[in-house]
Design a protein around this motif. Structure first.
Motif, mmCIF file in Angstrom:
data_model
loop_
_atom_site.group_PDB
_atom_site.id
_atom_site.type_symbol
_atom_site.label_atom_id
_atom_site.label_comp_id
_atom_site.label_asym_id
_atom_site.label_seq_id
_atom_site.Cartn_x
_atom_site.Cartn_y
_atom_site.Cartn_z
ATOM 1 N N TYR A 119 -7.645 -8.340 -37.072
ATOM 2 C CA TYR A 119 -7.132 -9.343 -36.138
ATOM 3 C C TYR A 119 -8.257 -9.850 -35.228
ATOM 4 O O TYR A 119 -8.452 -11.049 -35.047
ATOM 5 C CB TYR A 119 -6.003 -8.725 -35.310
ATOM 6 C CG TYR A 119 -5.568 -9.581 -34.152
ATOM 7 C CD1 TYR A 119 -4.750 -10.694 -34.356
ATOM 8 C CD2 TYR A 119 -5.987 -9.298 -32.852
ATOM 9 C CE1 TYR A 119 -4.363 -11.488 -33.289
ATOM 10 C CE2 TYR A 119 -5.603 -10.086 -31.791
ATOM 11 C CZ TYR A 119 -4.793 -11.188 -32.014
ATOM 12 O OH TYR A 119 -4.418 -11.978 -30.964
ATOM 13 N N GLY A 120 -9.005 -8.903 -34.661
ATOM 14 C CA GLY A 120 -10.041 -9.242 -33.685
ATOM 15 C C GLY A 120 -11.128 -10.140 -34.245
ATOM 16 O O GLY A 120 -11.520 -11.125 -33.612
ATOM 17 N N TRP A 121 -11.620 -9.833 -35.455
ATOM 18 C CA TRP A 121 -12.717 -10.633 -36.007
ATOM 19 C C TRP A 121 -12.280 -12.058 -36.310
ATOM 20 O O TRP A 121 -13.071 -12.988 -36.180
ATOM 21 C CB TRP A 121 -13.329 -9.953 -37.235
ATOM 22 C CG TRP A 121 -14.212 -8.803 -36.860
ATOM 23 C CD1 TRP A 121 -14.005 -7.472 -37.110
ATOM 24 C CD2 TRP A 121 -15.449 -8.869 -36.128
ATOM 25 N NE1 TRP A 121 -15.030 -6.725 -36.578
ATOM 26 C CE2 TRP A 121 -15.928 -7.539 -35.979
ATOM 27 C CE3 TRP A 121 -16.193 -9.917 -35.594
ATOM 28 C CZ2 TRP A 121 -17.115 -7.248 -35.313
ATOM 29 C CZ3 TRP A 121 -17.377 -9.623 -34.922
ATOM 30 C CH2 TRP A 121 -17.834 -8.297 -34.788
ATOM 31 N N GLN A 122 -11.014 -12.249 -36.696
ATOM 32 C CA GLN A 122 -10.535 -13.625 -36.915
ATOM 33 C C GLN A 122 -10.620 -14.411 -35.604
ATOM 34 O O GLN A 122 -11.044 -15.569 -35.577
ATOM 35 C CB GLN A 122 -9.077 -13.621 -37.426
ATOM 36 C CG GLN A 122 -8.903 -13.011 -38.798
ATOM 37 C CD GLN A 122 -9.498 -13.838 -39.936
ATOM 38 O OE1 GLN A 122 -9.818 -15.017 -39.789
ATOM 39 N NE2 GLN A 122 -9.669 -13.224 -41.086
ATOM 40 N N LYS A 123 -10.220 -13.741 -34.514
ATOM 41 C CA LYS A 123 -10.286 -14.374 -33.186
ATOM 42 C C LYS A 123 -11.732 -14.649 -32.780
ATOM 43 O O LYS A 123 -12.066 -15.716 -32.269
ATOM 44 C CB LYS A 123 -9.633 -13.455 -32.143
ATOM 45 C CG LYS A 123 -8.257 -13.910 -31.729
ATOM 46 C CD LYS A 123 -7.619 -13.024 -30.676
ATOM 47 C CE LYS A 123 -8.547 -12.591 -29.555
ATOM 48 N NZ LYS A 123 -7.922 -11.720 -28.585
ATOM 49 N N PHE A 124 -12.609 -13.656 -33.005
ATOM 50 C CA PHE A 124 -14.018 -13.812 -32.625
ATOM 51 C C PHE A 124 -14.657 -14.964 -33.401
ATOM 52 O O PHE A 124 -15.436 -15.744 -32.850
ATOM 53 C CB PHE A 124 -14.804 -12.519 -32.884
ATOM 54 C CG PHE A 124 -14.423 -11.374 -31.986
ATOM 55 C CD1 PHE A 124 -14.084 -11.566 -30.649
ATOM 56 C CD2 PHE A 124 -14.409 -10.067 -32.476
ATOM 57 C CE1 PHE A 124 -13.746 -10.492 -29.817
ATOM 58 C CE2 PHE A 124 -14.067 -8.988 -31.651
ATOM 59 C CZ PHE A 124 -13.739 -9.211 -30.331
ATOM 60 N N PHE A 125 -14.325 -15.074 -34.699
ATOM 61 C CA PHE A 125 -14.876 -16.161 -35.511
ATOM 62 C C PHE A 125 -14.436 -17.512 -34.955
ATOM 63 O O PHE A 125 -15.234 -18.436 -34.851
ATOM 64 C CB PHE A 125 -14.423 -16.036 -36.972
ATOM 65 C CG PHE A 125 -15.477 -15.461 -37.882
ATOM 66 C CD1 PHE A 125 -16.161 -16.273 -38.769
ATOM 67 C CD2 PHE A 125 -15.770 -14.107 -37.855
ATOM 68 C CE1 PHE A 125 -17.128 -15.740 -39.614
ATOM 69 C CE2 PHE A 125 -16.733 -13.564 -38.702
ATOM 70 C CZ PHE A 125 -17.421 -14.388 -39.581
ATOM 71 N N ALA A 126 -13.159 -17.627 -34.619
ATOM 72 C CA ALA A 126 -12.642 -18.894 -34.075
ATOM 73 C C ALA A 126 -13.376 -19.226 -32.780
ATOM 74 O O ALA A 126 -13.776 -20.375 -32.554
ATOM 75 C CB ALA A 126 -11.134 -18.780 -33.840
ATOM 76 N N SER A 127 -13.588 -18.225 -31.925
ATOM 77 C CA SER A 127 -14.314 -18.442 -30.660
ATOM 78 C C SER A 127 -15.754 -18.848 -30.925
ATOM 79 O O SER A 127 -16.299 -19.714 -30.243
ATOM 80 C CB SER A 127 -14.298 -17.179 -29.807
ATOM 81 O OG SER A 127 -12.981 -16.820 -29.488
ATOM 82 N N MET A 128 -16.390 -18.209 -31.915
ATOM 83 C CA MET A 128 -17.778 -18.549 -32.214
ATOM 84 C C MET A 128 -17.875 -19.991 -32.688
ATOM 85 O O MET A 128 -18.810 -20.709 -32.305
ATOM 86 C CB MET A 128 -18.347 -17.628 -33.298
ATOM 87 C CG MET A 128 -19.828 -17.901 -33.546
ATOM 88 S SD MET A 128 -20.473 -17.283 -35.106
ATOM 89 C CE MET A 128 -20.245 -15.530 -34.936
ATOM 90 N N GLU A 129 -16.906 -20.431 -33.493
ATOM 91 C CA GLU A 129 -16.959 -21.801 -33.978
ATOM 92 C C GLU A 129 -16.831 -22.799 -32.809
ATOM 93 O O GLU A 129 -17.477 -23.836 -32.810
ATOM 94 C CB GLU A 129 -15.888 -22.033 -35.045
ATOM 95 C CG GLU A 129 -16.260 -21.274 -36.321
ATOM 96 C CD GLU A 129 -15.386 -21.614 -37.517
ATOM 97 O OE1 GLU A 129 -15.491 -22.757 -37.995
ATOM 98 O OE2 GLU A 129 -14.626 -20.746 -37.960
ATOM 99 N N GLU A 130 -16.037 -22.436 -31.804
ATOM 100 C CA GLU A 130 -15.931 -23.297 -30.613
ATOM 101 C C GLU A 130 -17.266 -23.332 -29.867
ATOM 102 O O GLU A 130 -17.689 -24.394 -29.401
ATOM 103 C CB GLU A 130 -14.841 -22.774 -29.678
ATOM 104 C CG GLU A 130 -13.430 -23.002 -30.193
ATOM 105 C CD GLU A 130 -12.379 -22.273 -29.350
ATOM 106 O OE1 GLU A 130 -12.665 -21.963 -28.166
ATOM 107 O OE2 GLU A 130 -11.289 -22.020 -29.880
ATOM 108 N N VAL A 131 -17.909 -22.174 -29.734
ATOM 109 C CA VAL A 131 -19.212 -22.101 -29.052
ATOM 110 C C VAL A 131 -20.236 -22.949 -29.804
ATOM 111 O O VAL A 131 -20.980 -23.731 -29.212
ATOM 112 C CB VAL A 131 -19.695 -20.625 -28.934
ATOM 113 C CG1 VAL A 131 -21.146 -20.560 -28.479
ATOM 114 C CG2 VAL A 131 -18.792 -19.868 -27.962
#
Length: 136
Positions: A119-131
């Motif tokens: 769950y966490g890595w999916q969220k982190f990936f989405a955040s990284m793409e925003e960054v």
């Protein structure tokens, strides 16, 4: 026959990202950018360098294992009884970069940590793409 399983599980997330490897590398290795998509940290891109990732829930003790600029990064991830390894692999593509993250070392009895990481890595990936979208 009942033998203890020594097999470990991995969480793998792969994405095609429309940015060059050099830009994604910055997001993976610059502390102020890591903080924006992952957690507060004192990361330095140096082999054997120890660093800590801190979140609201606690912290992760890490140590850089391997580093190949713009290509791969690997570090230990130790938190709440979990001894694991996170490996990032960047492969240039015609449209940007194929980014692969493998978080390995989950044991069969660590289902909660394993599911949390999925769950966490999916969220982190989405955040990284925003960054990445905001970066120059």
């Amino acid at each position: 026959m009942n033998k203890l399983s020594t097999e470990t599980l991995s969480v793998v997330v792969e994405r095609e990202i429309p940015h060059p490897p050099e830009k994604i590398w910055r997001a993976l290795t610059q502390p102020h950018l890591i903080e924006e998509w992952l957690m507060k940290n004192d990361f330095k891109p140096v082999v054997k360098q120890r660093f800590t990732l801190s979140g609201d829930w606690g912290s992760v003790d890490c140590q850089v294992l391997e580093i190949e600029p713009n290509k791969s990064l690997s570090y230990t991830w130790a938190a709440m009884g979990l001894e694991s390894v996170v490996t990032w692999t960047l492969t240039p593509t015609s449209a940007g970069t194929h980014l692969r993250m493998e978080h390995s070392g989950f044991h069969a009895d660590q289902q909660q940590a394993y599911k949390g990481a999925q769950y966490g890595w999916q969220k982190f990936f989405a955040s990284m793409e925003e960054v990445l979208a905001r970066m120059d």
